[in-house]
Scaffold this active site. Structure first.
Site, PDB file in Angstrom:
ATOM      1  N   THR A  69      -9.291  81.841 -44.753  1.00 30.80           N
ATOM      2  CA  THR A  69     -10.351  82.712 -44.243  1.00 30.80           C
ATOM      3  C   THR A  69      -9.850  84.147 -44.327  1.00 30.80           C
ATOM      4  O   THR A  69      -8.882  84.503 -43.650  1.00 30.80           O
ATOM      5  CB  THR A  69     -10.690  82.375 -42.779  1.00 30.80           C
ATOM      6  OG1 THR A  69     -11.044  80.997 -42.700  1.00 30.80           O
ATOM      7  CG2 THR A  69     -11.838  83.217 -42.270  1.00 30.80           C
ATOM      8  N   LYS A  82     -19.158  82.550 -44.290  1.00 30.28           N
ATOM      9  CA  LYS A  82     -18.309  82.143 -43.154  1.00 30.28           C
ATOM     10  C   LYS A  82     -18.313  83.227 -42.067  1.00 30.28           C
ATOM     11  O   LYS A  82     -18.434  82.936 -40.877  1.00 30.28           O
ATOM     12  CB  LYS A  82     -16.888  81.886 -43.668  1.00 30.28           C
ATOM     13  CG  LYS A  82     -15.828  81.823 -42.590  1.00 30.28           C
ATOM     14  CD  LYS A  82     -15.197  80.480 -42.424  1.00 30.28           C
ATOM     15  CE  LYS A  82     -14.258  80.494 -41.238  1.00 30.28           C
ATOM     16  NZ  LYS A  82     -13.817  79.222 -40.799  1.00 30.28           N
ATOM     17  N   LYS A 124      -9.702  86.244 -34.686  1.00 31.06           N
ATOM     18  CA  LYS A 124      -9.440  86.632 -36.090  1.00 31.06           C
ATOM     19  C   LYS A 124     -10.751  86.735 -36.878  1.00 31.06           C
ATOM     20  O   LYS A 124     -10.996  87.717 -37.575  1.00 31.06           O
ATOM     21  CB  LYS A 124      -8.527  85.593 -36.759  1.00 31.06           C
ATOM     22  CG  LYS A 124      -8.362  85.834 -38.256  1.00 31.06           C
ATOM     23  CD  LYS A 124      -7.733  84.687 -39.023  1.00 31.06           C
ATOM     24  CE  LYS A 124      -7.917  84.930 -40.528  1.00 31.06           C
ATOM     25  NZ  LYS A 124      -7.307  83.916 -41.376  1.00 31.06           N
TER      26      LYS A 124
HETATM   27  P1  NAD Z   1      -1.092  77.919 -40.486  1.00 29.20           P
HETATM   28  O1  NAD Z   1      -0.417  79.172 -40.067  1.00 29.20           O
HETATM   29  O2  NAD Z   1      -0.861  76.655 -39.736  1.00 29.20           O
HETATM   30  O3  NAD Z   1      -0.757  77.618 -42.045  1.00 29.20           O
HETATM   31  C1  NAD Z   1      -0.587  78.612 -43.019  1.00 29.20           C
HETATM   32  C2  NAD Z   1       0.628  78.245 -43.828  1.00 29.20           C
HETATM   33  O4  NAD Z   1       0.772  79.138 -44.935  1.00 29.20           O
HETATM   34  C3  NAD Z   1       1.945  78.358 -43.026  1.00 29.20           C
HETATM   35  O5  NAD Z   1       2.612  77.106 -43.013  1.00 29.20           O
HETATM   36  C4  NAD Z   1       2.745  79.423 -43.787  1.00 29.20           C
HETATM   37  O6  NAD Z   1       4.130  79.209 -43.786  1.00 29.20           O
HETATM   38  C5  NAD Z   1       2.154  79.284 -45.183  1.00 29.20           C
HETATM   39  N1  NAD Z   1       2.402  80.414 -46.060  1.00 29.20           N
HETATM   40  C6  NAD Z   1       2.430  81.745 -45.759  1.00 29.20           C
HETATM   41  N2  NAD Z   1       2.660  82.459 -46.879  1.00 29.20           N
HETATM   42  C7  NAD Z   1       2.767  81.572 -47.909  1.00 29.20           C
HETATM   43  C8  NAD Z   1       3.014  81.703 -49.313  1.00 29.20           C
HETATM   44  N3  NAD Z   1       3.164  82.900 -49.895  1.00 29.20           N
HETATM   45  N4  NAD Z   1       3.053  80.582 -50.069  1.00 29.20           N
HETATM   46  C9  NAD Z   1       2.887  79.365 -49.509  1.00 29.20           C
HETATM   47  N5  NAD Z   1       2.654  79.179 -48.186  1.00 29.20           N
HETATM   48  C10 NAD Z   1       2.600  80.274 -47.391  1.00 29.20           C
HETATM   49  O7  NAD Z   1      -2.659  78.269 -40.512  1.00 29.20           O
HETATM   50  P2  NAD Z   1      -3.874  77.224 -40.552  1.00 29.20           P
HETATM   51  O8  NAD Z   1      -4.363  76.967 -39.178  1.00 29.20           O
HETATM   52  O9  NAD Z   1      -3.525  76.095 -41.459  1.00 29.20           O
HETATM   53  O10 NAD Z   1      -4.999  78.135 -41.238  1.00 29.20           O
HETATM   54  C11 NAD Z   1      -4.968  78.439 -42.628  1.00 29.20           C
HETATM   55  C12 NAD Z   1      -6.224  79.222 -42.967  1.00 29.20           C
HETATM   56  O11 NAD Z   1      -7.371  78.443 -42.646  1.00 29.20           O
HETATM   57  C13 NAD Z   1      -6.352  80.537 -42.185  1.00 29.20           C
HETATM   58  O12 NAD Z   1      -6.867  81.521 -43.052  1.00 29.20           O
HETATM   59  C14 NAD Z   1      -7.320  80.191 -41.072  1.00 29.20           C
HETATM   60  O13 NAD Z   1      -8.042  81.312 -40.614  1.00 29.20           O
HETATM   61  C15 NAD Z   1      -8.220  79.175 -41.769  1.00 29.20           C
HETATM   62  N6  NAD Z   1      -8.874  78.217 -40.865  1.00 29.20           N
HETATM   63  C16 NAD Z   1      -8.172  77.597 -39.885  1.00 29.20           C
HETATM   64  C17 NAD Z   1      -8.808  76.680 -39.043  1.00 29.20           C
HETATM   65  C18 NAD Z   1      -8.056  75.967 -37.956  1.00 29.20           C
HETATM   66  O14 NAD Z   1      -8.702  75.304 -37.117  1.00 29.20           O
HETATM   67  N7  NAD Z   1      -6.722  76.019 -37.913  1.00 29.20           N
HETATM   68  C19 NAD Z   1     -10.186  76.423 -39.212  1.00 29.20           C
HETATM   69  C20 NAD Z   1     -10.867  77.044 -40.264  1.00 29.20           C
HETATM   70  C21 NAD Z   1     -10.210  77.948 -41.081  1.00 29.20           C
END
Ligand code: NAD
Length: 307
Positions: free
Chosen positions: A105, A180, A255
């Protein structure tokens, strides 16, 4: 990119809370996946669930037909695409005509920028943010909001169907993020409105059930009321019944509303409710609500209304 991109190797970058289970579902469906995450625990957890992993993003991307990113923010996505701190950019590592599929997102403007630099480097680009949270990621029931050229949408659809239930083509590059951000601005504003109404009802001597029975069948009806009801009782499955365990965490709502404010500002829209909701959820997240369900905002409103 090969014609059968949907069956080639998918480089999966970012196997955190969402990406981890999404990658697992691709592997379970028989897809070739190579995952990378800089956090060893995340990589280890994915490996433990049967996802093949590698020790660098470049290793994952070289030879992949699709590069799927599920990262914390737009800066992470753009840095990964372009390269930062001496690391080569993924756009230069990938083979010609690779499909870059970003499910994070991020800001609408960042999504359009990501698409522009991907196209300039000779690749394809799709933005496909999700809703449905970790539960939806695990169950493979996410909703994907997709911004893509029609032919690229057809390519990614079968991949997204392995991780989600509803795949909506919203328009050209950036349209997925636009859908979104608009939806979540409605959600943030409506949750505050529903919560204020319940606290007002309490002060006026109304039971929660009475207000629910009226509003859920009247013009106040909305998802924040009928599915994620911020008071315990009327909707037994809502997070209010489990002390506001998420669900959808306050930090994520904060966020998404910041992204909404950025979009309001960059388009010049007079979105006063969106701005106010963003301020309210930033304070909620900063004051202990970050890891609570966003419907916990009602407890803040109630506390501030104590006389
Ligand atoms: P998270 O922080 O658990 O996971 C993100 C991962 O990306 C981390 O493990 C981090 O180490 C990794 N990362 C960072 N830089 C990187 C790189 N250069 N290469 C590879 N990996 C890298 O976050 P999340 O909750 O999984 O959310 C991910 C996305 O999904 C966000 O943009 C969030 O807004 C969106 N989202 C989350 C939810 C939710 O409920 N958690 C719901 C809808 C959307």
């Amino acid at each position: 990119m090969s014609e059968n991109a949907a069956s080639g190797t998918i480089a999966f970058l970012g196997v955190g809370h969402m990406g981890g289970p999404m990658a697992v579902n691709l592997v379970k469906a028989g897809h070739q996946v190579l995952a990378y995450d800089p956090v060893p625990a995340a990589l280890e957890a994915a490996r433990g669930q049967g996802v093949p992993t590698v020790e660098s993003a470049e290793e994952a991307v070289a030879g992949a037909s699709v590069v799927l990113t599920m990262l914390p923010s737009g800066k992470h996505v753009l840095d990964a695409y372009r390269g930062v701190d001496g690391a080569p950019g993924l756009l230069s590592v990938a083979g010609p005509d690779t499909l870059f599929l970003d499910c994070s997102t991020i800001n609408v403007d960042e999504a359009r920028e990501a698409a522009a630099i991907a196209l300039e480097a000779g690749h394809r680009s799709v933005d496909a943010p999700v809703s449905g949270g970790v539960v939806g990621a695990e169950a493979g029931t996410l909703t994907f909001m997709v911004g893509a050229l029609p032919e690229d949408f057809e390519t990614v659809k079968p991949i997204l169907e392995l991780m989600g239930r509803r795949i909506v083509h919203c328009g050209d590059h950036g349209a997925g993020q636009a859908a979104k951000v608009c939806n979540n601005m409605i959600l943030g504003v409506s949750m505050i409105a529903v919560s204020e109404a319940f606290v007002l009802g309490e002060k006026l001597g109304l039971t929660h059930q009475a207000l629910f029975d009226v509003a859920s069948n009247a013009s106040g009806q909305c998802w924040a009321l009928t599915t994620n009801c911020p008071v315990p009782g009327p909707v037994p499955g809502s997070p209010a019944n489990r002390d506001y365990q998420p669900g959808f965490a306050g930090a994520l709502m904060a966020k998404d509303l910041r992204l909404a404010v950025n979009a309001l500002e960059s388009t010049g829209v007079d979105g006063q409710m969106g701005h106010l909701a963003s301020k309210i959820y930033d304070a909620f997240a900063a004051e202990g609500g970050a890891a609570r369900d966003f419907s916990g905002i009602i407890t803040e409103i109630r506390d501030r209304s104590a006389t």
